[in-house]
Design a protein around this motif. Structure first.
Motif, short mmCIF file in Angstrom:
data_model
loop_
_atom_site.label_atom_id
_atom_site.label_comp_id
_atom_site.label_asym_id
_atom_site.label_seq_id
_atom_site.Cartn_x
_atom_site.Cartn_y
_atom_site.Cartn_z
N CYS A 32 0.85 -1.20 0.00
CA CYS A 32 0.00 0.00 0.00
C CYS A 32 0.88 1.24 0.00
CB CYS A 32 -0.91 0.01 1.22
SG CYS A 32 -2.05 1.43 1.32
N VAL A 33 0.50 2.25 -0.80
CA VAL A 33 1.25 3.51 -0.86
C VAL A 33 0.28 4.67 -0.83
CG1 VAL A 33 3.15 2.49 -2.16
CG2 VAL A 33 1.26 3.58 -3.40
N SER A 34 0.76 5.83 -0.36
CA SER A 34 -0.07 7.02 -0.35
C SER A 34 0.80 8.26 -0.47
CB SER A 34 -0.91 7.11 0.93
OG SER A 34 -1.74 8.26 0.92
N GLY A 83 3.75 7.74 2.27
CA GLY A 83 3.67 6.60 3.18
C GLY A 83 3.67 5.29 2.40
N PHE A 84 4.27 4.26 3.00
CA PHE A 84 4.41 2.95 2.37
C PHE A 84 4.17 1.86 3.42
CE2 PHE A 84 7.43 6.08 0.89
CZ PHE A 84 7.29 6.11 -0.49
N SER A 92 4.47 -2.35 4.07
CA SER A 92 5.03 -3.60 3.56
C SER A 92 4.07 -4.76 3.84
CB SER A 92 6.38 -3.89 4.21
OG SER A 92 6.21 -4.33 5.55
N ASP A 93 4.33 -5.90 3.20
CA ASP A 93 3.48 -7.07 3.38
C ASP A 93 3.57 -7.63 4.79
OD1 ASP A 93 6.08 -7.98 3.10
OD2 ASP A 93 5.53 -9.75 1.94
N GLU A 94 4.58 -7.24 5.55
CA GLU A 94 4.71 -7.67 6.93
C GLU A 94 4.03 -6.69 7.90
OE1 GLU A 94 8.88 -8.18 7.56
OE2 GLU A 94 8.91 -10.14 6.55
N GLY A 95 3.36 -5.68 7.36
CA GLY A 95 2.61 -4.75 8.20
C GLY A 95 3.43 -3.62 8.78
N CYS A 96 4.60 -3.35 8.20
CA CYS A 96 5.43 -2.24 8.66
C CYS A 96 5.08 -0.97 7.89
CB CYS A 96 6.91 -2.56 8.47
SG CYS A 96 7.49 -3.98 9.44
N LEU A 97 5.06 0.16 8.58
CA LEU A 97 4.78 1.45 7.95
C LEU A 97 6.04 2.28 7.87
CD1 LEU A 97 2.88 3.69 6.92
CD2 LEU A 97 2.46 4.31 9.30
N PHE A 98 6.28 2.83 6.67
CA PHE A 98 7.43 3.70 6.43
C PHE A 98 6.91 5.04 5.90
CE2 PHE A 98 8.68 -0.67 5.87
CZ PHE A 98 9.91 -0.78 6.50
N THR A 99 7.56 6.13 6.28
CA THR A 99 7.18 7.45 5.79
C THR A 99 8.42 8.24 5.41
OG1 THR A 99 7.21 8.35 8.05
CG2 THR A 99 5.08 7.57 7.20
N CYS A 100 8.23 9.25 4.56
CA CYS A 100 9.30 10.17 4.21
C CYS A 100 8.69 11.46 3.70
CB CYS A 100 10.25 9.57 3.17
SG CYS A 100 9.50 9.22 1.56
N GLY A 101 9.53 12.50 3.57
CA GLY A 101 9.07 13.78 3.07
C GLY A 101 8.96 14.82 4.18
N ASP A 102 8.06 15.77 3.99
CA ASP A 102 7.88 16.87 4.93
C ASP A 102 7.31 16.35 6.25
OD1 ASP A 102 7.49 19.32 6.15
OD2 ASP A 102 5.72 19.83 4.96
N GLY A 103 7.99 16.69 7.34
CA GLY A 103 7.52 16.27 8.65
C GLY A 103 7.28 17.42 9.61
N SER A 104 7.13 18.62 9.06
CA SER A 104 7.08 19.82 9.89
C SER A 104 5.85 19.89 10.79
CB SER A 104 7.15 21.08 9.00
OG SER A 104 6.11 21.08 8.03
N PHE A 105 4.82 19.07 10.53
CA PHE A 105 3.63 19.02 11.39
C PHE A 105 3.52 17.68 12.12
CE2 PHE A 105 2.73 22.45 8.53
CZ PHE A 105 1.99 23.35 9.26
N GLY A 106 4.58 16.87 12.04
CA GLY A 106 4.54 15.56 12.67
C GLY A 106 3.89 14.50 11.82
N GLN A 107 3.63 14.79 10.53
CA GLN A 107 2.89 13.87 9.67
C GLN A 107 3.65 12.61 9.29
OE1 GLN A 107 4.05 17.00 8.91
NE2 GLN A 107 3.67 17.47 6.76
N LEU A 108 4.93 12.51 9.66
CA LEU A 108 5.68 11.29 9.41
C LEU A 108 5.53 10.29 10.56
CD1 LEU A 108 9.01 12.63 7.83
CD2 LEU A 108 6.82 12.10 6.73
N GLY A 109 5.01 10.75 11.70
CA GLY A 109 4.71 9.86 12.80
C GLY A 109 5.90 9.34 13.57
N ASN A 110 7.07 9.96 13.40
CA ASN A 110 8.28 9.46 14.06
C ASN A 110 8.67 10.26 15.29
OD1 ASN A 110 9.29 11.82 12.95
ND2 ASN A 110 10.42 10.80 11.31
N GLY A 111 7.79 11.14 15.75
CA GLY A 111 8.06 11.92 16.94
C GLY A 111 8.86 13.18 16.71
N GLU A 112 9.23 13.42 15.46
CA GLU A 112 10.02 14.59 15.12
C GLU A 112 9.20 15.55 14.25
OE1 GLU A 112 12.96 15.02 16.40
OE2 GLU A 112 13.20 13.01 17.25
N LEU A 113 9.73 16.77 14.09
CA LEU A 113 9.10 17.76 13.20
C LEU A 113 10.05 18.13 12.07
CD1 LEU A 113 7.47 20.11 15.88
CD2 LEU A 113 6.43 18.19 14.66
#
Length: 391
Positions: free
Chosen positions: A103-105, A112-113, A115-136
């Motif tokens: 799945c991709v978005s 966001g991406f 994987s078939d194992e149910g892992c979520l990966f994100t990249c790009g602009d994170g200035s509002f926390g939209q990457l979900g990694n606790g950083e901005l």
């Protein structure tokens, strides 16, 4: 040599693009808008495309086999190539070389991406926390969302400045949001903070089986197995913001939904299309009042939106709906595409930059004459541009 099914599909698959192209998002190699559909060379795509996701000015292609291509604007790292460069042609995301992506978005400036194992990966602009990694901060290479390390993520949906994740598990479905919260789009009390940089569980959907999630602009939506649509975030057509998921009451169950910046499309099981939103996105036809009730307050009416039947489609069965920032597309049961709404960049594919308030037929050359009988078409809309895949 025996021909495989995938090879046959690859021979027959056509990819078309039109609309805003100054960031390379159309994959034509020309940094310009295109007012009519452009057929892209099949050599650009290594394998048949399973699905596309179109964002602010970038595109993610999920290929058969689980590999990923990205192109378009990359100035926030949203392409996942390890740099901040834009790309005019599809390029593999090397990070996923040893993964199978399901799945991709593409959001406004983040991706966001899953994987078939149910892992979520994100990249790009994170200035509002939209990457979900606790950083901005921004991230130019996909990074796993560690909060879900022991959970199974099924789907990801990226909006303007927020993201939504659907988790599947033995305890049932759960929806989590992260990023901007100022319009209620995360489904958590937004008076606590204007953004959430780590995933927060959306309230009110705990006992509902969710099959689909969607995010665009400051809106969020989910679709249940029963065909109920839940909306939260910025209200449509001047209605107030919705902090928690609200059930959109309809006389018939829904099978698809698509969100824009100021409007939403829904498709019923009978092939009828309805719309929430302002007049810029379509003539207000036979108005039907859709009462919105709070999913957590047992049928207490808290807001009212107007759901309109899209005009000009009497007797026409629709198979798919898609929504860009301020334009819409539908696919009829004969495989043809119709578009309407904002047209400034040619995203309607009609040869002009005019807006349209009713669905208009989009020509994909001579094959639209009906001689190409076994055709499956899918439409995908970004912010001011459109893609179509025809098999």
């Amino acid at each position: 040599m025996e021909t495989t099914i995938e090879q046959e599909e690859e021979k027959k698959q056509e990819v078309w693009s039109w609309g805003a192209g100054t960031d390379g998002q159309l994959a034509t190699g020309r940094l310009q808008d295109e007012l009519v559909p452009q057929l892209l060379p099949s050599s650009l795509f290594q394998q048949p495309i399973s699905s596309l996701s179109c964002g602010g000015a970038h595109v993610i292609a999920l290929l058969h086999g689980g590999k990923v291509l990205t192109w378009g604007r990359g100035t926030s790292g949203q392409l996942g190539h390890g740099d901040l460069l834009s790309c005019s042609f599809p390029k593999p995301v090397e990070f996923f070389q040893d993964f199978v992506v399901t799945c991709v978005s593409a959001g406004w400036n983040h991706s966001g991406f899953v994987s078939d194992e149910g892992c979520l990966f994100t990249c790009g602009d994170g200035s509002f926390g939209q990457l979900g990694n606790g950083e901005l901060t921004s991230q130019c290479t996909p990074l796993i969302v560690s909060n879900f390390a022991s959970r199974h993520v099924d789907k990801i949906a990226c909006g303007m400045r927020h993201s939504l994740a659907l988790l599947k598990g033995r305890s049932g479905d759960q929806v989590y949001g992260f990023g901007s919260a100022k319009r209620g789009q995360l489904g958590v009390p937004y008076d606590i903070a204007r953004y959430m940089s780590t995933p927060q569980c959306t309230r009110g959907l705990e006992d509902i089986n969710i099959v689909c999630i969607s995010a665009n602009g400051d809106h969020t939506a989910a679709l249940s197995t029963d065909g109920d649509m839940y909306i939260w975030g910025r209200g449509f057509t001047g209605s107030s913001d919705i902090c928690y998921p609200q059930s959109a009451i309809s006389s018939t169950s829904l099978c698809q939904m698509a969100l824009g910046w100021h409007h939403a499309l829904v498709l019923t099981g009978n092939g009828d299309v309805f719309m929430f939103g302002g007049a810029r996105h379509g003539v207000l036809g036979d108005l039907q009042t859709s009462m919105l009730k709070n999913a957590t307050q047992n049928a207490e009416e808290t807001n009212i939106n107007v759901m309109e039947r899209v005009p000009g489609l009497d007797g026409v069965k629709i198979l798919q709906v898609a929504a860009g920032a301020e334009h819409s597309a539908i696919v009829k049961d004969d495989g043809t595409i119709m578009t309407w709404g904002w047209g400034e960049h040619g995203q309607l594919g009609l040869g002009s930059t005019c807006d349209q308030t009713m669905p208009q037929f989009v020509s994909l050359n001579q094959r639209d004459s009906g001689s190409y009988t076994k055709t499956t078409t899918k439409a995908y809309c970004g912010s001011g541009f459109t893609f179509a895949i025809r098999t």
